[in-house]
Design a protein around this motif. Structure first.
Motif, PDB file in Angstrom:
ATOM      1  N   SER A   1       0.721  -1.228  -0.090  1.00 51.25           N
ATOM      2  CA  SER A   1       0.019  -0.040  -0.151  1.00 51.25           C
ATOM      3  C   SER A   1       0.674   1.480  -0.200  1.00 51.25           C
ATOM      4  N   LEU A   2       2.199   1.117   0.567  1.00 53.27           N
ATOM      5  CA  LEU A   2       2.973   2.553   0.635  1.00 53.27           C
ATOM      6  C   LEU A   2       4.076   2.486  -0.169  1.00 53.27           C
TER       7      LEU A   2
ATOM      8  N   ARG B   1      -9.049   4.574   9.199  1.00 50.73           N
ATOM      9  CA  ARG B   1     -10.466   4.965   8.636  1.00 50.73           C
ATOM     10  C   ARG B   1     -10.355   5.965   7.540  1.00 50.73           C
ATOM     11  N   GLY B   2     -11.567   6.005   6.888  1.00 51.53           N
ATOM     12  CA  GLY B   2     -11.843   6.768   5.707  1.00 51.53           C
ATOM     13  C   GLY B   2     -12.942   5.995   4.960  1.00 51.53           C
ATOM     14  N   GLU B   3     -13.139   6.845   3.755  1.00 46.41           N
ATOM     15  CA  GLU B   3     -14.227   6.029   2.901  1.00 46.41           C
ATOM     16  C   GLU B   3     -14.138   4.718   2.662  1.00 46.41           C
ATOM     17  N   LYS B   4     -12.839   4.255   2.424  1.00 43.41           N
ATOM     18  CA  LYS B   4     -12.471   2.716   2.315  1.00 43.41           C
ATOM     19  C   LYS B   4     -11.071   2.590   3.268  1.00 43.41           C
ATOM     20  N   GLU B   5     -11.632   1.872   4.303  1.00 39.86           N
ATOM     21  CA  GLU B   5     -10.536   1.454   5.351  1.00 39.86           C
ATOM     22  C   GLU B   5      -9.142   0.904   4.717  1.00 39.86           C
ATOM     23  N   LYS B   6      -7.939   1.287   5.089  1.00 38.14           N
ATOM     24  CA  LYS B   6      -6.666   0.819   4.524  1.00 38.14           C
ATOM     25  C   LYS B   6      -6.146   0.249   5.747  1.00 38.14           C
ATOM     26  N   LEU B   7      -5.420  -0.949   5.458  1.00 35.27           N
ATOM     27  CA  LEU B   7      -4.618  -1.704   6.341  1.00 35.27           C
ATOM     28  C   LEU B   7      -3.187  -1.609   5.909  1.00 35.27           C
ATOM     29  N   TYR B   8      -2.200  -1.071   6.581  1.00 34.11           N
ATOM     30  CA  TYR B   8      -0.979  -1.274   6.658  1.00 34.11           C
ATOM     31  C   TYR B   8      -0.343  -1.998   7.407  1.00 34.11           C
ATOM     32  N   THR B   9       0.517  -2.924   7.215  1.00 37.66           N
ATOM     33  CA  THR B   9       1.230  -3.947   7.925  1.00 37.66           C
ATOM     34  C   THR B   9       2.621  -3.768   7.677  1.00 37.66           C
ATOM     35  N   PHE B  10       3.572  -4.154   8.841  1.00 39.39           N
ATOM     36  CA  PHE B  10       4.867  -3.752   8.939  1.00 39.39           C
ATOM     37  C   PHE B  10       5.279  -4.970   9.953  1.00 39.39           C
ATOM     38  N   SER B  11       6.664  -5.098   9.829  1.00 34.22           N
ATOM     39  CA  SER B  11       7.482  -5.924  10.756  1.00 34.22           C
ATOM     40  C   SER B  11       8.621  -5.198  11.335  1.00 34.22           C
ATOM     41  N   ILE B  12       8.751  -5.133  12.587  1.00 34.38           N
ATOM     42  CA  ILE B  12       9.835  -4.344  13.206  1.00 34.38           C
ATOM     43  C   ILE B  12      11.288  -5.153  12.948  1.00 34.38           C
ATOM     44  N   ILE B  13      12.051  -4.421  12.298  1.00 30.01           N
ATOM     45  CA  ILE B  13      13.469  -4.840  12.276  1.00 30.01           C
ATOM     46  C   ILE B  13      14.386  -4.856  13.467  1.00 30.01           C
ATOM     47  N   ASP B  14      14.239  -3.793  14.147  1.00 30.45           N
ATOM     48  CA  ASP B  14      15.306  -3.708  15.388  1.00 30.45           C
ATOM     49  C   ASP B  14      14.707  -4.720  16.499  1.00 30.45           C
ATOM     50  N   GLU B  15      15.636  -5.527  16.843  1.00 32.85           N
ATOM     51  CA  GLU B  15      15.609  -6.519  17.551  1.00 32.85           C
ATOM     52  C   GLU B  15      15.536  -5.834  19.214  1.00 32.85           C
TER      53      GLU B  15
ATOM     54  N   LYS C   1       4.384   8.888   3.422  1.00 36.21           N
ATOM     55  CA  LYS C   1       3.119   9.191   3.972  1.00 36.21           C
ATOM     56  C   LYS C   1       3.065   9.953   5.229  1.00 36.21           C
ATOM     57  N   LEU C   2       2.219  10.872   5.444  1.00 32.43           N
ATOM     58  CA  LEU C   2       1.979  11.559   6.875  1.00 32.43           C
ATOM     59  C   LEU C   2       0.749  11.147   7.244  1.00 32.43           C
ATOM     60  N   ILE C   3       0.506  10.055   8.172  1.00 32.62           N
ATOM     61  CA  ILE C   3      -0.616   9.669   8.704  1.00 32.62           C
ATOM     62  C   ILE C   3      -0.874  10.348  10.141  1.00 32.62           C
ATOM     63  N   SER C   4      -2.197  11.224  10.324  1.00 36.12           N
ATOM     64  CA  SER C   4      -2.631  11.683  11.422  1.00 36.12           C
ATOM     65  C   SER C   4      -3.183  10.697  12.580  1.00 36.12           C
ATOM     66  N   LEU C   5      -2.882  11.066  13.446  1.00 35.93           N
ATOM     67  CA  LEU C   5      -3.310   9.773  14.622  1.00 35.93           C
ATOM     68  C   LEU C   5      -4.927   9.866  14.813  1.00 35.93           C
ATOM     69  N   ASN C   6      -5.574  11.021  14.313  1.00 37.46           N
ATOM     70  CA  ASN C   6      -7.023  11.154  14.515  1.00 37.46           C
ATOM     71  C   ASN C   6      -7.542   9.922  13.169  1.00 37.46           C
ATOM     72  N   THR C   7      -6.966   9.591  12.414  1.00 39.72           N
ATOM     73  CA  THR C   7      -7.466   8.558  11.468  1.00 39.72           C
ATOM     74  C   THR C   7      -7.078   7.310  11.725  1.00 39.72           C
TER      75      THR C   7
END
Length: 567
Positions: A332-333, A400-414, A375-381
């Motif tokens: 997505s990003l 949230r939005g007109e169509k909800e979007k899911l962003y998935t990540f994996s943390i690198i720093d152990e 991307k700059l994501i507001s915490l309100n959204t």
């Protein structure tokens, strides 16, 4: 001398059976008896009425004064002995020795006096003289440099001068019930205003001082000359300027010592406790102000490192919280598997990607910027923070939005704990949106429920290296491909590929270009004659295949025809 006298007394007390008079001359013993009898008569005691003391007891009594000269009895000591015997009666009328509370007050008073003396030295010996020289035609430092070094110094000097005056009044009129804590309580607001700017910008001030010391030889000589003066006590200006940073913890320790020796019935006991709370409040205010200052400085650094970062990211109402290095699991990003940086602010999340170091980066006008804005994501959204339970490093953000979007990540720093980080993120979102149910914002889901592929999360380092090598090879291939060749050269090479002057499949571009230039200088009439003779001997179909009209790019110009005609 005290050490020798102590050894002397030990030698006497350890051998009580010996008599020192046996080793002395007879004349010395006679004189001593005579002096002893005279002293007895002066004291009014009849001879023989008192028990004679041995030399051991005499030494034991004389040891009280801790002086070696008291071991010998002389006529000059007779009057002093009378005063010594009469001292206990006089001491009953005089006040007893000072209490421990007074002694610790004196520690506070002495250290405060020394501290104000150091502040006076900085003001008179350095700041005022540099400002006077700045008004002349030959200054050591300009006004902006002087302000960057001593700009936050004067408020601290003024508040401690006032505190010292109050301490002097208490010392002059000391009573056990005097209110020491009121001095701190009365100056609490001034301390809060004076210390945070100095402590927060102390590192910048020190760097400026070191820079001026290194770059300006005359200023370096000025510092060295003043360091040798007795007011500085052989300490450099940098050593003196760190004293305000150390003073507040020292005051807290001194007040604690005074409080320990102040009874609960004393009026000052409650005032001292309040004074300690005031010092703690000043310290907390300094730490909080320092945290805000460092946070704002971090925002400037982040903005300068990100290419294409929105200008409104820099705001006085925004503070930096933390950063986390992640890999994207969705598309997505930036793309699946791309390494991203997630900057958490008080009201938003900035996502950026490390800039490519390929050959195209050299042509970019923003080569100094190490990251690229995504991307700059507001915490309100952000509706929910999702913990992907079947992976120890994966998580998601549902926007949230007109169509909800899911962003998935994996943390690198152990070293980053996933649950701790996600809870911090939920608390920051709740604080920004004024919600009290931060725990309800964290959901636990599996990758199957979210339809997220987490297979690349635990990919080995070697396979990642192979992927990076493949990407690099593709970039290098594109860099050296003919897609970037100028259009004129492309047309010339394509012309030679279709030219009638032989096969060019096995020739390099440079050879093809040379052949093209050679063909442009060839007599076109001779080539036409050869083609016509060959066409007569061949079939009509072959003639049609062999008849090729050369393109305009290889036809000789008029200038070349004239040259060929002259040849």
């Amino acid at each position: 001398m005290d050490f020798l006298f102590g050894d002397y007394l030990d030698s006497i007390t350890n051998t009580p059976s010996t008599d020192r008079r046996d080793s002395l001359p007879i004349s010395f013993n006679k004189r001593k008896r005579k002096r002893f009898s005279q002293r007895i008569q002066l004291e009014g005691t009849p001879l023989g009425s008192g028990k004679r003391r041995s030399s051991v007891s005499d030494a034991g009594l004389l040891s009280v004064s801790n002086s070696f000269f008291d071991c010998t009895t002389s006529p000059d000591k007779l009057e002093n002995d009378k005063l010594l015997h009469a001292e206990p009666e006089a001491s009953e009328a005089t006040p007893t020795k000072k209490s421990m509370r007074f002694n610790h007050f004196m520690d506070f008073f002495t250290t405060e006096s020394n501290y104000v003396g150091i502040l006076d030295t900085i003001l008179n010996l350095f700041k005022n003289k540099l400002e006077e020289l700045a008004e002349t035609n030959d200054p050591l430092l300009n006004k902006s440099e002087i302000k960057s070094i001593f700009g936050n110094f004067l408020p601290i000097h003024e508040v401690h001068q006032s505190m010292l005056e109050h301490l002097r009044k208490l010392h002059a009129n000391w009573r056990e019930d005097c209110l020491i804590g009121d001095i701190i309580i009365q100056h609490r607001d001034e301390l809060i205003k004076a210390y945070p700017p100095y402590v927060n910008f102390y590192e910048q001030m020190k760097e400026q001082l070191l820079y001026c010391d290194r770059e300006y030889p005359r200023f370096h000589a000025f510092l060295k000359i003043n360091q040798t003066k007795p007011e500085c006590g052989r300490q450099s200006l940098q050593d003196l300027m760190i004293r305000p940073v150390q003073r507040l913890p020292s005051i807290s320790l001194l007040l604690n010592d005074i409080l320990k020796h102040t009874g609960n019935a004393n009026v000052d006991h409650a005032r001292l406790e309040e004074a300690l709370k005031a010092i703690k409040q000043v310290t907390l205010h300094i730490n909080e102000d320092k945290r805000r200052t460092e946070s704002r400085m971090a925002i400037f650094d982040i903005f300068n490192d990100i290419d294409g970062c929105p200008a409104h990211l820099v705001s006085s109402n925004r503070s930096f919280i933390s950063k986390c290095e992640v890999n994207e699991l969705s598309d997505s990003l930036s793309g699946r598997g791309d390494s991203l940086l997630l900057y958490l602010f008080s009201d938003s999340i900035e996502l950026c990607k490390k800039r490519s170091r390929g050959f195209n980066a050299a042509k970019s006008p923003s080569t100094a910027k190490t990251h690229k804005h995504i991307k700059l994501i507001s915490l309100n959204t952000i509706r929910f923070v999702i913990d992907i339970t079947d992976s120890p490093r994966a998580f998601g953000l549902l926007q949230r939005g007109e169509k909800e979007k899911l962003y998935t990540f994996s943390i690198i720093d152990e070293e980053t704990d996933k649950l701790v980080y996600l809870k911090k993120l939920c608390m920051q979102i709740a604080a920004h949106t004024c919600r009290t149910d931060a725990d309800k914002m964290l959901l636990s889901r599996t990758s199957l429920e979210l339809e997220v592929d987490i297979s690349d999360v635990n990919v080995s380092t070697l396979s990642k290296a192979f992927k990076l090598a493949a990407k690099t090879r593709l970039k290098v291939g594109r860099a050296f491909s003919f897609n970037k060749t100028p259009n004129k050269l492309k047309r010339a090479v394509s012309t030679m590929m279709t030219s009638p002057f032989g096969s060019t499949n096995s020739l390099t571009p440079a050879s093809q270009l040379a052949q093209m230039r050679l063909a442009s200088c060839t007599n076109i009439n001779e080539v036409a004659d050869e083609d016509c003779s060959s066409m007569r001997s061949n079939s009509p179909s072959a003639q049609s295949e062999m008849l090729v009209v050369p393109p305009l790019s290889v036809q000789p110009t008029r200038k070349n025809k004239a040259v060929v005609g002259r040849i």
